[in-house]
Motif scaffolding. Sequence first.
Motif, short mmCIF file in Angstrom:
data_model
loop_
_atom_site.label_atom_id
_atom_site.label_comp_id
_atom_site.label_asym_id
_atom_site.label_seq_id
_atom_site.Cartn_x
_atom_site.Cartn_y
_atom_site.Cartn_z
N SER A 110 -53.71 -27.48 -35.30
CA SER A 110 -52.39 -28.04 -35.04
C SER A 110 -51.43 -26.92 -34.62
CB SER A 110 -51.84 -28.76 -36.27
OG SER A 110 -52.50 -29.97 -36.49
N CYS A 163 -42.82 -34.63 -41.47
CA CYS A 163 -44.08 -33.89 -41.31
C CYS A 163 -44.26 -32.86 -42.41
CB CYS A 163 -44.11 -33.19 -39.94
SG CYS A 163 -44.25 -34.31 -38.54
N ASN A 212 -43.69 -35.91 -31.66
CA ASN A 212 -45.01 -35.60 -32.23
C ASN A 212 -46.09 -36.12 -31.29
OD1 ASN A 212 -43.82 -34.49 -34.47
ND2 ASN A 212 -44.16 -36.26 -35.79
N ASN A 230 -50.02 -36.77 -31.25
CA ASN A 230 -51.21 -36.86 -32.10
C ASN A 230 -52.47 -36.76 -31.26
OD1 ASN A 230 -49.77 -37.25 -34.51
ND2 ASN A 230 -49.56 -39.44 -34.09
N CYS A 286 -50.42 -32.67 -33.67
CA CYS A 286 -51.13 -32.87 -34.93
C CYS A 286 -52.58 -33.22 -34.61
CB CYS A 286 -50.48 -34.00 -35.73
SG CYS A 286 -51.11 -34.14 -37.42
N LYS A 337 -55.26 -33.77 -40.02
CA LYS A 337 -54.98 -34.95 -40.83
C LYS A 337 -55.95 -35.06 -42.00
CE LYS A 337 -53.10 -37.68 -36.97
NZ LYS A 337 -51.73 -37.80 -37.49
#
Length: 349
Positions: A9, A19, A192, A194, A243, A248
């Motif tokens: 990340s 976050c 963000n 992902n 991210c 995660k």
Amino acid sequence: MIHKIPCGSAYCGKLAEGCEHCIEGAKMVLFVTGMCECGCFYCPVSQERMGLDVVYANEGRVASDDQIIAEAEAMEATGTGITGGDPLLDMERTLHMISLLKGRFGKDHHIHLYTATIDPARARMLDAAGLDEIRFHPHSSLWSHMQDTPLAEIVGSVGMDVGIEVPALPGMEKDLISLVQYADSVGVKFVNLNELEFSESNWSMMDAHGYDVKDEISSAVRGSEETAMAVMKKCRRANVHFCSSSFKDGVQLRRRLIRRAMHVMEEYQQVTEDGTLVMGFVRAEDPEAARADLLSMGVPAEMMSVHDGKLEVAPWILEDIAPGLRYKCYLSERYPTVDGLEIERTPLN
């Protein structure tokens, strides 16, 4: 400047406050409904939730306010992420959830929310209810012309932080750059990106869009990370966070499991570095009789308990005494979640 953080990340500028709670594993995930009108082809929501009017607190389905509060307390949550589906399709329930959490844990309990509905009136209602951060998830068809949405109006009319969160779709680098640049120009606090992932419910996109997994041990889509990094390099002055899929699981989820495990563990259980619980158990027709046998052998009463028809025993004790017992004995490793999913069982005799 692009800052690297664990598991691939990265971010430039400043991270969203929501976050920061995620990174610490301190955010409860509150899924308030599976209903959604967006129809994104990449939606990862599971079949057990997609399109269904169900509520989950972390991994467990809940049917009452008390169950939601209990889950937040079990992990000592400092914040909550309200998600779906689209929470704005049931405003009454969503507003109630915000009020419930703020009322129980106080104004410092940080709440952020994900939605595909860019609606000024509903955004103001959420702001008035005490929502700290809203993350809009515009359909990919809007990314290159966000000026046609009321996003700028919302930014100018609410006090909460306004952000955008979307997947880094391979092949849509130009549209993502347009999205970030426009968002930054109207005062959106962060974007963000992902890493796109395959799930059981969206696997068909592999064939439909020519996607493939990036390696043999990942569910992430090849090219998604590269797309996100290219966007960040082009938009260094904005607050952008990539991210990764591994972040995660390897950081956020792991830390959340550890928090919960440390809070719910029994004295006779062990917590692993991955946040799972390890215990020994004895399989016997009469677990109370087996418990009496172990007491007679000198096993302390607090180092075992009868649970779900099995005698659970401290693993470090059971490993020593199992060879001499007439009962089948095992080590069990489980998630510290409501369902207590067992991930490994090892025979001891």
